[in-house]
Design an enzyme around this catalytic site. Structure first.
Site, PDB file in Angstrom:
ATOM      1  CG  ASP A  12      -0.890   2.225  -8.946  1.00 54.81           C
ATOM      2  OD1 ASP A  12      -0.603   2.763  -9.812  1.00 54.81           O
ATOM      3  OD2 ASP A  12      -2.227   3.143  -7.817  1.00 54.81           O
ATOM      4  CD  GLU A 179      -8.771   1.501  -8.432  1.00 56.75           C
ATOM      5  OE1 GLU A 179      -8.879   0.520  -9.458  1.00 56.75           O
ATOM      6  OE2 GLU A 179      -9.091   1.810  -7.789  1.00 56.75           O
TER       7      GLU A 179
END
Ligand code: 6LW
Length: 503
Positions: A12, A179
């Site tokens: 991430d 997302e």
């Protein structure tokens, strides 16, 4: 390009350029210190600069569910300050906005934002309005995993309070779990880049654009911009990216990926790592991203950590990458009790504990050996390779008996050996991958070893697939280091050597 850019579980990634410097932050889950920030000046080599969460209260990890904690930061620079927004998940503080005058910190205590969802992004328009754009995936019990798609509010960053209703934005091309949204103001357009397809093999990045940060967004013609699904590429799960312009003006995406190995390339021992890939902007104003290459020519790694008694002892070894679980390393390792040693005091549960008396480092190379030298005369403990409290591989010394145990959920298998030596002990866990992913190959073999009577003795050799992100269904990766179960274990040295498989 060097890929992985940041090896070992660092998923991430988010990156920001400030002048000639680049700062990159990643998720850190239940480990502390939390939210590492790396620094580079050329997008080739990144060095750990600091962590955002270095003191109690910034994250609330004490009781977080395994795999909860710090998820998906976004780091930005605005009006002379650094801003980092992150979700502290599954029992944590919620969505938190940290600020700092300088990237090395100190970072603020963090303001909790009154928003719902995960993967927060923060951006400002030319009028100074602040936008927080999120994945509207609601994991709390009240909402029972509802997914609202990509959502956005205007927000007062000083108070954390929304100044608009929730807007629902473009949410991808139909992949599951839209997302990792990021907003970019490039030229006359606002681009909304997201991940979709889930963080496993279906992961991908898609993009849309609008004349306003609030939309309406039109999807690009070339989605997905990048994915490894359905390919035999050595880097899989590619997605969750952030764009940045490099020193020469060329654009790059940093994103997560995995390096699975075995006969069907099924198991990734180190979990999701940070990779990069070149981005080009077409004449039509849409970007394209090259498939992520694996550049495993990272030099072999040798890292040593000791606690010399001729200068103040520190846990800043291993380039600052020493971590502990749901607590800080300094809460686990006492550097004052015995000069020259780090003392770990056991509280009875060993590595099954949610907050084990353990300090460790991420496995960051496909092949590695982590060795510790311990004084076990006043306790029981040893060396562990941890995925979580139910998946771990321990080499434990109790008196003259050394036991290797593989913990796979509720399954345990142990091997014992009676030491001939007395006094200090050297233990080692070796990850030994096969040269190729041929028929019958697994990702690696894990050797549990001790040095006894003048030679390394292998107590156990176990299939490494059981400590991989795919089997453990884990967001993290392997972390290896010393631990205590009872009494106290004194640690003299920790040594990591390793290298990637040369393809
Ligand atoms: C991250 C989200 C995700 O916030 O996993 O599977 C979370 N997708 O993008 C933790 O990495």
């Amino acid at each position: 390009m060097r890929n992985p850019l940041i090896p070992g579980f660092h998923p991430d990634p988010s990156i920001v350029r400030v002048g000639d410097d680049y700062y990159l932050a990643t998720s850190s889950f239940e480990y502390l210190p939390g939210i590492p920030i790396f620094h580079s000046t050329e997008l080739e080599t990144f060095d750990l600069l600091t962590h955002v969460a270095v003191r109690d209260g910034q994250l609330n990890l004490t009781e977080v569910t395994t795999g909860g904690g710090a998820w998906a930061p976004t780091i930005r620079h605005h009006e002379g300050r650094f801003w980092l927004v992150v979700s502290d998940m599954l029992g944590g503080r919620g969505t938190i906005l940290f600020t700092a005058e300088r990237p090395e910190g100190p970072w603020s205590d963090g303001t909790v934002l009154d928003v719902l969802g995960i993967d927060p992004d923060i951006a400002w328009d030319d009028e100074g309005t602040c936008y927080v754009t999120m994945s509207g995936f609601l994991l709390d019990e009240e909402h029972n995993l509802t997914h609202l798609g990509i959502t956005q509010v205007s927000l007062d960053p000083d108070t954390g309070s929304p100044t608009s209703d929730v807007r629902r934005l473009w949410s991808g091309t139909g992949g599951m779990f839209p997302e990792a949204p990021h907003l970019y103001h490039v030229g006359d357009w606002w681009y909304l880049m997201i991940a979709e397809g889930g963080t496993e093999r279906g992961h991908s990045i898609s993009i849309a654009r609008a004349r306003s940060p609030r939309g309406p967004f039109e999807p690009g013609p070339n989605n997905p911009l990048v994915t490894a699904r359905g390919t035999d590429r050595p880097v899989q799960n590619t997605g969750h990216g952030d764009l940045v312009q490099g020193p020469d003006g060329a654009w790059t995406v940093v994103l997560l990926g995995t390096r699975p190995r075995s006969m069907t390339r099924a198991f990734a021992p180190m979990g999701r790592e940070t990779f990069c890939s070149p981005v080009t902007w077409g004449a039509d104003g849409w970007p394209s991203i090259e498939p992520v290459r694996l550049d495993a020519r990272h030099p072999a790694i040798e890292r040593h950590m000791g606690f010399p008694d001729d200068r103040p002892a520190s846990l800043d070894g291993f380039d600052g990458e020493i971590v502990a679980v749901r607590q800080f390393p300094a809460q686990v390792a006492d550097l004052e009790a015995r000069p020259g040693w780090a003392r770990l005091t056991g509280h009875g549960a060993g590595m099954d504990a949610p907050r084990p008396d353990f300090i460790g480092v991420r496995q960051c190379t496909e092949a590695c050996a982590l060795e510790v030298r311990l004084d076990p005369r006043h306790g029981v403990g040893g060396l562990s390779m941890r995925y979580d409290e139910t998946f771990h591989y321990d080499v434990e010394v109790g008196g003259s008996v050394v036991t290797a145990t593989m913990h796979i959920a509720s399954i345990r298998q142990s091997w014992t050996h009676r030491r001939k030596d007395t006094g200090d002990v050297r233990l080692r866990i070796v990850a030994d991958p096969p040269a190729t992913s041929s028929f019958g190959a697994t990702c690696d073999r894990l050797l549990a070893q001790m040095f006894d009577d003048g030679a390394w003795v292998t107590l156990a050799s176990f299939d490494g697939r059981y400590l991989s992100s795919d089997v453990c269904e884990s967001f993290t990766g392997r972390v290896i280091g010393p631990y205590a179960r009872s009494g106290h274990i004194d640690v003299a040295t920790i040594d990591y050597t390793g290298q990637d498989i040369q393809r």
